[in-house]
Design a protein around this motif. Structure first.
Motif, PDB file in Angstrom:
ATOM      1  N   LEU A  58       0.852  -1.185   0.000  1.00  0.00           N
ATOM      2  CA  LEU A  58       0.000   0.000   0.000  1.00  0.00           C
ATOM      3  C   LEU A  58       0.892   1.240   0.000  1.00  0.00           C
ATOM      4  N   TRP A  59       0.835   2.024  -1.082  1.00  0.00           N
ATOM      5  CA  TRP A  59       1.747   3.161  -1.157  1.00  0.00           C
ATOM      6  C   TRP A  59       1.009   4.455  -1.476  1.00  0.00           C
ATOM      7  N   GLY A  60       1.634   5.557  -1.073  1.00  0.00           N
ATOM      8  CA  GLY A  60       1.069   6.878  -1.319  1.00  0.00           C
ATOM      9  C   GLY A  60       1.782   7.908  -0.467  1.00  0.00           C
ATOM     10  N   GLN A 129      11.059   1.270   3.113  1.00  0.00           N
ATOM     11  CA  GLN A 129      11.933   2.019   2.215  1.00  0.00           C
ATOM     12  C   GLN A 129      13.300   1.381   2.292  1.00  0.00           C
ATOM     13  N   ILE A 130      14.010   1.397   1.191  1.00  0.00           N
ATOM     14  CA  ILE A 130      15.340   0.793   1.126  1.00  0.00           C
ATOM     15  C   ILE A 130      16.342   1.908   0.859  1.00  0.00           C
ATOM     16  N   THR A 131      17.157   2.220   1.844  1.00  0.00           N
ATOM     17  CA  THR A 131      18.176   3.262   1.677  1.00  0.00           C
ATOM     18  C   THR A 131      19.577   2.719   1.926  1.00  0.00           C
ATOM     19  N   ASP A 132      19.654   1.464   2.367  1.00  0.00           N
ATOM     20  CA  ASP A 132      20.917   0.865   2.773  1.00  0.00           C
ATOM     21  C   ASP A 132      21.224  -0.318   1.864  1.00  0.00           C
ATOM     22  N   VAL A 160       6.275   3.914  -4.895  1.00  0.00           N
ATOM     23  CA  VAL A 160       5.864   2.798  -5.725  1.00  0.00           C
ATOM     24  C   VAL A 160       7.017   1.798  -5.735  1.00  0.00           C
ATOM     25  N   PRO A 161       6.741   0.477  -5.852  1.00  0.00           N
ATOM     26  CA  PRO A 161       7.842  -0.494  -5.799  1.00  0.00           C
ATOM     27  C   PRO A 161       9.002  -0.194  -6.739  1.00  0.00           C
ATOM     28  N   LYS A 182       6.038  -7.267  -6.809  1.00  0.00           N
ATOM     29  CA  LYS A 182       4.970  -7.041  -7.782  1.00  0.00           C
ATOM     30  C   LYS A 182       4.244  -8.334  -8.148  1.00  0.00           C
ATOM     31  N   ASP A 183       4.941  -9.467  -8.019  1.00  0.00           N
ATOM     32  CA  ASP A 183       4.332 -10.751  -8.349  1.00  0.00           C
ATOM     33  C   ASP A 183       3.537 -11.326  -7.187  1.00  0.00           C
TER      34      ASP A 183
END
Length: 351
Positions: A58-60, A129-132, A160-161, A182-183
Motif C-alpha cells: 500500500l503506497w502513497g 523504504q530501502i536506503t541501505d 511505488v515499488p 509485484k508478483d
C-alpha cells in the motif's frame, strides 16, 4: 469476528477517524487477506498446505492514512501477526544473521527467515523504504523465504515499488526483489489530496515555551493526538553507529534535545533521521551559549537537515527561536536557524 470494513465503519461512527473514499477503496484488499488467513486449514498426512494469499503493498504520500489502515487491519486479526516498522525489523534481521555467522552457519538468511515464519502468519511492515545497500542485498531472499513458508506480508510505503532503492549502489541486484513484490503482492496506490496528519496540525500550536510542566503537558497532548499514545523504539544504523529514537509511531518521532544533540552525532545521522521521519517532536531545548557550544552546533545541523527534508517540527524550548542563542560564538550564525524555526511553525509546512 469483525471484518475490516465493519471495524472501519465502527471507528468512523465513534468519531475516531473521518471517512475517506481513498481509504475505503483499500478495505476490500485488506479484508481479502483477513478472510483468507482465517480459513481453517485441512489436515492430513498427505495434504499440502495451500499457498498463502497474495500480500498487499500500500503506497502513497504521507498523511494519507496508510499506517492507520495497517493498524486497523492488524486489530481485526485472530491469527499470529506482527506489526513492526520496517527499519526496526531489518535491524533485527541483521542482528540475527550476525549471530548465525558467529555460529558458522553457511546460509545465514534461512534460519532467520524460519524464525520469523514460525512465529507469525502475517507480517505487517510500516514505511518500507530501502536506503541501505545491506538491506537491498537481503530483502528479496528474506521475503521469498518468509512467503514460501506461508507468511503473508502487508506493507506501507511512500514509494511505488519501482522507485525503491532508486539510484542506489548496485541497484540492479535489487531488481529481483522488486519483481517479487509485484508478483506476490497486490500493489495499491492511495492517491489522495487529503493529508490527514497535516489536517490535525492546522492551526495547532507547535512551539511551546518556556520549558516546564505546562510545555511537557502540551507536548504529551500533541503526541497523543498524532499517535494515539502508541510507541515503539526506532533504531537507525548510520555508518556503523546506532541512533536510537526512544518513541516512534507512524512517521512521528519524539526525543529530547539531549537525545539528539547531547551525543557525538553528525550530518549523516541527521540526514538519515530526516529521511525516515515526517514529524519530529524535540523536547526541552535549552538556552544555547558558549557553555553548550557543541550541542548548539549539532542543533543547527539537525534543524538544517529537517528543514531541507520538509520535516514537520514540534518542540518545547527555553525561549522563542530568536532568543535561544543570544551570546557566545555562533550566536550570529544562529539567526538563520531561528528564522528557519519560525518558518517551520507556519501552517502548511512539511511534506
Amino acid at each position: 469476528m469483525a471484518s475490516v470494513q465493519d471495524e472501519y465503519e465502527a471507528r468512523v461512527a465513534a468519531g475516531q477517524i473521518k471517512r475517506d473514499p481513498v481509504q475505503v477503496a483499500c478495505l476490500p484488499e485488506l479484508e481479502r487477506i483477513r478472510a483468507e488467513v482465517h480459513k481453517p486449514q485441512k489436515s492430513g498426512l498427505f495434504r499440502k498446505a495451500p499457498p498463502p494469499p497474495k500480500g498487499l503493498y500500500l503506497w502513497g504520500g504521507v498523511g494519507r492514512g496508510k499506517s492507520m489502515l495497517m493498524d486497523l487491519f492488524v486489530d481485526t486479526l485472530e491469527v499470529p501477526a506482527r506489526r513492526v516498522h520496517f527499519h526496526a525489523f531489518m535491524q533485527e534481521m541483521h542482528a540475527g544473521m550476525h549471530a548465525e555467522r558467529k555460529k558458522g552457519t553457511e546460509d545465514v538468511i534461512k534460519p532467520v527467515a524460519k524464525k520469523v515464519s514460525d512465529a507469525v502468519k502475517v507480517l505487517a511492515f510500516d514505511e518500507m523504504q530501502i536506503t541501505d545497500i545491506t538491506d537491498a542485498m537481503i530483502v528479496g531472499r528474506l521475503f521469498e523465504q518468509v512467503m514460501a513458508a506461508g507468511c503473508v506480508i502487508v506493507t506501507t510505503s511512500n514509494r511505488v515499488p519501482d522507485d525503491l532503492y532508486k539510484n542506489g549502489l548496485n541497484r540492479e541486484l535489487f531488481l529481483p526483489a522488486i519483481a517479487l513484490i509485484k508478483d506476490r503482492m497486490v500493489v495499491q496506490e492511495m492517491a489522495s489530496d487529503t493529508d490527514h496528519r497535516q489536517n490535525r496540525m492546522v492551526g495547532a500550536q507547535t512551539y511551546f515555551t518556556p520549558n516546564g510542566p505546562e510545555a511537557r503537558t502540551e507536548m504529551e497532548r500533541v503526541w497523543q493526538e498524532l499517535t494515539g499514545g502508541k510507541s515503539e523504539e526506532l533504531v537507525l544504523t548510520v555508518q556503523g553507529r546506532q541512533l536510537a529514537l526512544p518513541q516512534y509511531w507512524n512517521g512521528v518521532a519524539r526525543a529530547t534535545f539531549y537525545d539528539l544533540c547531547g551525543r557525538a552525532l553528525g550530518p549523516a545521522d541527521y540526514l538519515k533521521l530526516a529521511e525516515t521521519v515526517r514529524v519530529l517532536m524535540i523536547e526541552a531545548v535549552p538556552l544555547l551559549s558558549r557553555s553548550n557550544f557543541n550541542e548548539a552546533k549539532r542543533f543547527v545541523t539537525l534543524i538544517d537537515a529537517l528543514y531541507e527534508a520538509k520535516v514537520r517540527v514540534i518542540l518545547s524550548a527555553a525561549d522563542t527561536p530568536e532568543m535561544l542563542y543570544v551570546e557566545g560564538p555562533g550566536s550570529f550564525e544562529f539567526d538563520r536557524t531561528a528564522s528557519r524555526l519560525q518558518e517551520m511553525q507556519s501552517e502548511g509546512w512539511g511534506g
